[in-house]
Design a protein around this motif. Structure first.
Motif, PDB file in Angstrom:
ATOM      1  N   SER A 234       0.792  -1.068   0.079  1.00  0.00           N
ATOM      2  CA  SER A 234       0.057   0.125   0.079  1.00  0.00           C
ATOM      3  C   SER A 234       0.775   1.397   0.027  1.00  0.00           C
ATOM      4  O   SER A 234       0.309   2.413  -0.494  1.00  0.00           O
ATOM      5  CB  SER A 234      -0.882   0.066   1.176  1.00  0.00           C
ATOM      6  OG  SER A 234      -1.884  -1.143   1.043  1.00  0.00           O
ATOM      7  N   ALA A 235       2.067   1.316   0.504  1.00  0.00           N
ATOM      8  CA  ALA A 235       2.932   2.173   0.580  1.00  0.00           C
ATOM      9  C   ALA A 235       3.895   2.282  -0.828  1.00  0.00           C
ATOM     10  O   ALA A 235       4.601   3.052  -0.899  1.00  0.00           O
ATOM     11  CB  ALA A 235       3.806   2.130   1.963  1.00  0.00           C
ATOM     12  N   GLY A 236       3.528   1.451  -1.603  1.00  0.00           N
ATOM     13  CA  GLY A 236       4.512   1.693  -3.098  1.00  0.00           C
ATOM     14  C   GLY A 236       5.492   0.795  -3.001  1.00  0.00           C
ATOM     15  O   GLY A 236       6.316   1.302  -3.657  1.00  0.00           O
ATOM     16  N   ARG A 237       5.533  -0.210  -2.222  1.00  0.00           N
ATOM     17  CA  ARG A 237       6.669  -0.880  -2.337  1.00  0.00           C
ATOM     18  C   ARG A 237       6.528  -2.355  -3.050  1.00  0.00           C
ATOM     19  O   ARG A 237       5.562  -2.830  -2.999  1.00  0.00           O
ATOM     20  CB  ARG A 237       7.518  -1.059  -0.844  1.00  0.00           C
ATOM     21  CG  ARG A 237       8.001   0.121  -0.163  1.00  0.00           C
ATOM     22  CD  ARG A 237       8.286   0.001   1.007  1.00  0.00           C
ATOM     23  NE  ARG A 237       8.694   1.178   1.729  1.00  0.00           N
ATOM     24  CZ  ARG A 237       8.017   1.807   2.548  1.00  0.00           C
ATOM     25  NH1 ARG A 237       6.770   1.341   3.311  1.00  0.00           N
ATOM     26  NH2 ARG A 237       8.413   2.993   3.104  1.00  0.00           N
ATOM     27  N   THR A 238       7.639  -3.046  -3.434  1.00  0.00           N
ATOM     28  CA  THR A 238       7.405  -4.383  -4.279  1.00  0.00           C
ATOM     29  C   THR A 238       7.602  -5.299  -2.922  1.00  0.00           C
ATOM     30  O   THR A 238       8.127  -5.178  -2.069  1.00  0.00           O
ATOM     31  CB  THR A 238       8.633  -4.715  -5.019  1.00  0.00           C
ATOM     32  OG1 THR A 238       8.660  -3.753  -5.982  1.00  0.00           O
ATOM     33  CG2 THR A 238       8.493  -6.006  -5.482  1.00  0.00           C
ATOM     34  N   VAL A 239       6.393  -6.373  -2.912  1.00  0.00           N
ATOM     35  CA  VAL A 239       6.506  -7.252  -2.025  1.00  0.00           C
ATOM     36  C   VAL A 239       6.403  -8.790  -2.686  1.00  0.00           C
ATOM     37  O   VAL A 239       5.952  -8.795  -3.967  1.00  0.00           O
ATOM     38  CB  VAL A 239       5.474  -7.343  -1.127  1.00  0.00           C
ATOM     39  CG1 VAL A 239       5.177  -5.764  -0.078  1.00  0.00           C
ATOM     40  CG2 VAL A 239       3.817  -7.222  -2.094  1.00  0.00           C
ATOM     41  N   GLY A 240       6.725  -9.774  -2.103  1.00  0.00           N
ATOM     42  CA  GLY A 240       6.798 -11.065  -2.778  1.00  0.00           C
ATOM     43  C   GLY A 240       6.647 -12.125  -1.812  1.00  0.00           C
ATOM     44  O   GLY A 240       6.895 -12.177  -0.534  1.00  0.00           O
ATOM     45  N   ILE A 241       6.427 -13.455  -2.433  1.00  0.00           N
ATOM     46  CA  ILE A 241       6.394 -14.626  -1.804  1.00  0.00           C
ATOM     47  C   ILE A 241       6.632 -15.687  -2.653  1.00  0.00           C
ATOM     48  O   ILE A 241       6.230 -15.785  -3.716  1.00  0.00           O
ATOM     49  CB  ILE A 241       5.033 -14.699  -1.029  1.00  0.00           C
ATOM     50  CG1 ILE A 241       5.024 -16.004   0.049  1.00  0.00           C
ATOM     51  CG2 ILE A 241       3.935 -15.062  -2.110  1.00  0.00           C
ATOM     52  CD1 ILE A 241       3.814 -16.028   0.995  1.00  0.00           C
ATOM     53  N   THR A 242       7.414 -16.402  -2.009  1.00  0.00           N
ATOM     54  CA  THR A 242       7.906 -17.915  -2.912  1.00  0.00           C
ATOM     55  C   THR A 242       6.996 -18.949  -2.429  1.00  0.00           C
ATOM     56  O   THR A 242       6.482 -19.230  -1.332  1.00  0.00           O
ATOM     57  CB  THR A 242       9.148 -18.527  -2.388  1.00  0.00           C
ATOM     58  OG1 THR A 242      10.080 -17.425  -2.526  1.00  0.00           O
ATOM     59  CG2 THR A 242       9.542 -19.884  -3.008  1.00  0.00           C
ATOM     60  N   LEU A 243       6.071 -19.460  -3.663  1.00  0.00           N
ATOM     61  CA  LEU A 243       5.167 -20.495  -3.644  1.00  0.00           C
ATOM     62  C   LEU A 243       5.479 -21.578  -4.238  1.00  0.00           C
ATOM     63  O   LEU A 243       6.025 -21.683  -5.473  1.00  0.00           O
ATOM     64  CB  LEU A 243       3.717 -20.023  -3.876  1.00  0.00           C
ATOM     65  CG  LEU A 243       3.204 -18.959  -3.026  1.00  0.00           C
ATOM     66  CD1 LEU A 243       2.051 -18.311  -3.792  1.00  0.00           C
ATOM     67  CD2 LEU A 243       3.014 -19.073  -1.747  1.00  0.00           C
ATOM     68  N   LEU A 244       4.883 -22.944  -4.038  1.00  0.00           N
ATOM     69  CA  LEU A 244       5.193 -24.122  -4.855  1.00  0.00           C
ATOM     70  C   LEU A 244       3.691 -24.752  -5.274  1.00  0.00           C
ATOM     71  O   LEU A 244       2.694 -24.848  -4.221  1.00  0.00           O
ATOM     72  CB  LEU A 244       5.775 -25.014  -3.661  1.00  0.00           C
ATOM     73  CG  LEU A 244       7.447 -24.705  -3.366  1.00  0.00           C
ATOM     74  CD1 LEU A 244       7.855 -25.539  -2.153  1.00  0.00           C
ATOM     75  CD2 LEU A 244       8.294 -24.923  -4.462  1.00  0.00           C
ATOM     76  N   PHE A 245       3.979 -25.192  -6.350  1.00  0.00           N
ATOM     77  CA  PHE A 245       2.842 -26.205  -7.015  1.00  0.00           C
ATOM     78  C   PHE A 245       3.299 -27.517  -6.531  1.00  0.00           C
ATOM     79  O   PHE A 245       4.245 -27.990  -5.987  1.00  0.00           O
ATOM     80  CB  PHE A 245       2.804 -26.135  -8.443  1.00  0.00           C
ATOM     81  CG  PHE A 245       2.589 -25.018  -8.991  1.00  0.00           C
ATOM     82  CD1 PHE A 245       1.419 -24.702  -9.476  1.00  0.00           C
ATOM     83  CD2 PHE A 245       3.604 -23.950  -9.119  1.00  0.00           C
ATOM     84  CE1 PHE A 245       1.020 -23.350  -9.934  1.00  0.00           C
ATOM     85  CE2 PHE A 245       3.310 -22.607  -9.817  1.00  0.00           C
ATOM     86  CZ  PHE A 245       1.994 -22.402 -10.304  1.00  0.00           C
ATOM     87  N   THR A 246       2.066 -28.778  -6.714  1.00  0.00           N
ATOM     88  CA  THR A 246       2.414 -29.899  -6.661  1.00  0.00           C
ATOM     89  C   THR A 246       3.734 -30.272  -7.337  1.00  0.00           C
ATOM     90  O   THR A 246       3.804 -29.927  -8.430  1.00  0.00           O
ATOM     91  CB  THR A 246       1.143 -30.651  -7.087  1.00  0.00           C
ATOM     92  OG1 THR A 246      -0.036 -30.253  -6.183  1.00  0.00           O
ATOM     93  CG2 THR A 246       1.455 -32.280  -6.644  1.00  0.00           C
ATOM     94  N   GLY A 247       4.488 -31.344  -6.858  1.00  0.00           N
ATOM     95  CA  GLY A 247       5.735 -31.776  -7.491  1.00  0.00           C
ATOM     96  C   GLY A 247       6.976 -30.797  -7.481  1.00  0.00           C
ATOM     97  O   GLY A 247       7.680 -31.133  -8.350  1.00  0.00           O
ATOM     98  N   GLU A 248       6.678 -30.094  -6.574  1.00  0.00           N
ATOM     99  CA  GLU A 248       7.787 -29.023  -6.117  1.00  0.00           C
ATOM    100  C   GLU A 248       8.325 -28.115  -7.157  1.00  0.00           C
ATOM    101  O   GLU A 248       9.450 -27.741  -7.210  1.00  0.00           O
ATOM    102  CB  GLU A 248       9.054 -29.745  -5.433  1.00  0.00           C
ATOM    103  CG  GLU A 248       8.916 -30.870  -4.571  1.00  0.00           C
ATOM    104  CD  GLU A 248       8.583 -30.094  -3.306  1.00  0.00           C
ATOM    105  OE1 GLU A 248       9.192 -28.947  -2.849  1.00  0.00           O
ATOM    106  OE2 GLU A 248       7.520 -30.397  -2.463  1.00  0.00           O
ATOM    107  N   HIS A 249       7.314 -27.744  -8.158  1.00  0.00           N
ATOM    108  CA  HIS A 249       7.656 -26.928  -9.132  1.00  0.00           C
ATOM    109  C   HIS A 249       7.337 -25.331  -8.427  1.00  0.00           C
ATOM    110  O   HIS A 249       6.177 -25.345  -7.754  1.00  0.00           O
ATOM    111  CB  HIS A 249       6.865 -26.999 -10.485  1.00  0.00           C
ATOM    112  CG  HIS A 249       7.043 -28.384 -11.169  1.00  0.00           C
ATOM    113  ND1 HIS A 249       8.160 -28.529 -11.612  1.00  0.00           N
ATOM    114  CD2 HIS A 249       6.093 -29.406 -11.029  1.00  0.00           C
ATOM    115  CE1 HIS A 249       7.966 -29.930 -12.149  1.00  0.00           C
ATOM    116  NE2 HIS A 249       6.975 -30.334 -11.852  1.00  0.00           N
ATOM    117  N   GLY A 250       7.851 -24.319  -8.683  1.00  0.00           N
ATOM    118  CA  GLY A 250       7.466 -23.107  -8.176  1.00  0.00           C
ATOM    119  C   GLY A 250       8.530 -21.927  -8.400  1.00  0.00           C
ATOM    120  O   GLY A 250       9.178 -22.054  -9.312  1.00  0.00           O
ATOM    121  N   GLY A 251       8.231 -21.055  -7.647  1.00  0.00           N
ATOM    122  CA  GLY A 251       8.907 -19.690  -7.828  1.00  0.00           C
ATOM    123  C   GLY A 251       8.365 -18.596  -7.087  1.00  0.00           C
ATOM    124  O   GLY A 251       7.870 -18.977  -6.040  1.00  0.00           O
TER     125      GLY A 251
END
Length: 142
Positions: A69-86
């Motif tokens: 909300s303050a105009g900053r980049t945020v992120g999170i690492t997430l995984l699909f089934t089979g350990e594919h993700g990013g």
């Protein structure tokens, strides 16, 4: 040389971090890897990622929303089934997000080097359309 594989998503309106992440979790992805959540709350332009116990996810989402909300980049690492993700990033404009495919990229059948972007899109588009998805751009490049 390494490959860069990413998908950019644009939305009709502002997206908030908790809704975005909860939609992904509801779509079958998971935030926990070895009992930890990896996240980004970029307050200084250095893109320093942090880790916290999975039990702190709600607190992380709250902090992500305040920063976003303050105009900053945020992120999170997430995984699909089979350990594919990013890494999923919500950009400061809050109308665009990126998915950087960096964990065990799913290979395109019959290819020695390209990622199966269609597989990822088939998983993500149904999650993002209810959030106002309006544009997609995918890249797989050296």
């Amino acid at each position: 040389m390494s490959r860069s594989v990413d998908i950019d998503f644009t939305f009709n309106g502002s997206i908030d971090a908790p809704t975005f992440v909860r939609a992904l979790l509801g779509g079958g992805l998971r935030a926990s890897r070895d009992g930890k959540v990896t996240y980004l709350i970029d307050e200084d332009g250095m893109f320093d990622w942090g880790n916290a116990p999975s039990s702190h996810l709600n607190e992380i989402l709250s902090r992500m929303e305040k920063s976003s909300s303050a105009g900053r980049t945020v992120g999170i690492t997430l995984l699909f089934t089979g350990e594919h993700g990013g890494d999923f990033l919500i950009h400061p404009d809050r109308t665009s997000a990126s998915f950087v495919i960096g964990i065990n990229p799913k290979p395109l059948a019959g290819s020695q080097k390209f990622c199966d972007l269609g597989w990822y899109l088939a998983q993500l588009v149904p999650v993002f359309e209810p959030l106002g998805l309006s544009d997609i751009e995918a890249r797989d490049s050296v």
